[in-house]
Write a protein that holds these residues in place. Structure first.
Motif, short mmCIF file in Angstrom:
data_model
loop_
_atom_site.label_atom_id
_atom_site.label_comp_id
_atom_site.label_asym_id
_atom_site.label_seq_id
_atom_site.Cartn_x
_atom_site.Cartn_y
_atom_site.Cartn_z
N MET A 75 88.67 -20.12 20.86
CA MET A 75 88.38 -18.70 21.08
C MET A 75 87.38 -18.24 20.02
N ILE A 76 86.55 -17.32 20.41
CA ILE A 76 85.53 -16.77 19.53
C ILE A 76 85.70 -15.26 19.44
N LYS A 77 85.69 -14.75 18.23
CA LYS A 77 85.73 -13.30 18.01
C LYS A 77 84.30 -12.85 17.71
N ILE A 78 83.83 -11.87 18.48
CA ILE A 78 82.50 -11.30 18.31
C ILE A 78 82.66 -9.84 17.95
N SER A 79 81.98 -9.40 16.90
CA SER A 79 82.06 -8.01 16.47
C SER A 79 80.65 -7.46 16.23
N ILE A 80 80.50 -6.17 16.50
CA ILE A 80 79.26 -5.47 16.17
C ILE A 80 79.61 -4.38 15.17
N ASN A 81 79.01 -4.45 14.00
CA ASN A 81 79.22 -3.44 12.97
C ASN A 81 78.45 -2.18 13.39
N GLN A 82 79.17 -1.18 13.82
CA GLN A 82 78.55 0.04 14.35
C GLN A 82 77.80 0.84 13.29
N LYS A 83 78.18 0.70 12.02
CA LYS A 83 77.45 1.40 10.96
C LYS A 83 76.09 0.78 10.73
N GLU A 84 75.98 -0.53 10.97
CA GLU A 84 74.72 -1.25 10.75
C GLU A 84 73.81 -1.24 11.98
N CYS A 85 74.40 -1.24 13.17
CA CYS A 85 73.64 -1.34 14.42
C CYS A 85 72.61 -0.21 14.54
N ILE A 86 71.37 -0.60 14.89
CA ILE A 86 70.31 0.39 15.08
C ILE A 86 69.98 0.61 16.56
N GLY A 87 70.73 -0.04 17.44
CA GLY A 87 70.55 0.18 18.88
C GLY A 87 69.26 -0.36 19.45
N CYS A 88 68.79 -1.49 18.94
CA CYS A 88 67.51 -2.05 19.40
C CYS A 88 67.62 -2.77 20.75
N SER A 89 68.84 -3.09 21.18
CA SER A 89 69.13 -3.78 22.46
C SER A 89 68.74 -5.25 22.49
N PHE A 90 68.43 -5.83 21.34
CA PHE A 90 68.10 -7.26 21.31
C PHE A 90 69.26 -8.09 21.85
N CYS A 91 70.49 -7.73 21.45
CA CYS A 91 71.67 -8.48 21.88
C CYS A 91 71.83 -8.44 23.40
N GLU A 92 71.60 -7.28 23.98
CA GLU A 92 71.72 -7.14 25.44
C GLU A 92 70.68 -8.01 26.14
N GLY A 93 69.50 -8.10 25.56
CA GLY A 93 68.46 -8.94 26.14
C GLY A 93 68.82 -10.41 26.11
N CYS A 94 69.55 -10.82 25.08
CA CYS A 94 69.96 -12.23 24.94
C CYS A 94 71.14 -12.59 25.84
N VAL A 95 72.14 -11.71 25.88
CA VAL A 95 73.38 -12.01 26.61
C VAL A 95 73.86 -10.75 27.35
N PRO A 96 73.18 -10.39 28.44
CA PRO A 96 73.52 -9.15 29.14
C PRO A 96 74.92 -9.14 29.77
N GLU A 97 75.53 -10.31 29.93
CA GLU A 97 76.88 -10.34 30.48
C GLU A 97 77.95 -9.98 29.43
N LEU A 98 77.56 -9.97 28.15
CA LEU A 98 78.50 -9.63 27.08
C LEU A 98 78.13 -8.38 26.29
N PHE A 99 76.84 -8.11 26.15
CA PHE A 99 76.37 -6.98 25.35
C PHE A 99 75.75 -5.90 26.23
N LYS A 100 75.92 -4.64 25.82
CA LYS A 100 75.33 -3.52 26.56
C LYS A 100 74.99 -2.41 25.58
N PHE A 101 73.86 -1.75 25.81
CA PHE A 101 73.46 -0.59 25.02
C PHE A 101 74.27 0.61 25.49
N ASP A 102 74.95 1.26 24.55
CA ASP A 102 75.77 2.43 24.87
C ASP A 102 74.92 3.68 24.70
N GLU A 103 74.63 4.34 25.82
CA GLU A 103 73.77 5.53 25.80
C GLU A 103 74.46 6.74 25.18
N LYS A 104 75.78 6.67 24.96
CA LYS A 104 76.50 7.80 24.34
C LYS A 104 76.23 7.87 22.84
#
Length: 75
Positions: A1-30
């Motif tokens: 099993m793999i634990k994946i975390s996104i540090n919300q304080k560090e994230c700048i919302g560039c969407s690079f992660c979503e471009g790499c793995v759209p089935e796991l990552f998504k840009f939150d418009e909120k």
């Protein structure tokens, strides 16, 4: 099993992660941050079983994150 975390304080919302793995990552418009998809919702952390190919893509997303906001841990 793999634990994946996104540090919300560090994230700048560039969407690079979503471009790499759209089935796991998504840009939150909120809050304009990257999130992980879980059960149809968006969360900061998931623990999931990944294929070797999926893990490779997640590692690419983590390594390519401009602020290193994505962490991957084997659990």
């Amino acid at each position: 099993m793999i634990k994946i975390s996104i540090n919300q304080k560090e994230c700048i919302g560039c969407s690079f992660c979503e471009g790499c793995v759209p089935e796991l990552f998504k840009f939150d418009e909120k809050d304009f941050k990257g999130k992980l998809i879980k059960d149809g919702g968006l969360v900061d952390t998931i623990t999931i079983e990944l294929s070797d190919e999926q893990l490779k893509k997640v590692k690419e997303a983590a390594e390519g994150c401009p602020v290193q906001a994505i962490s991957i841990t084997e659990v």
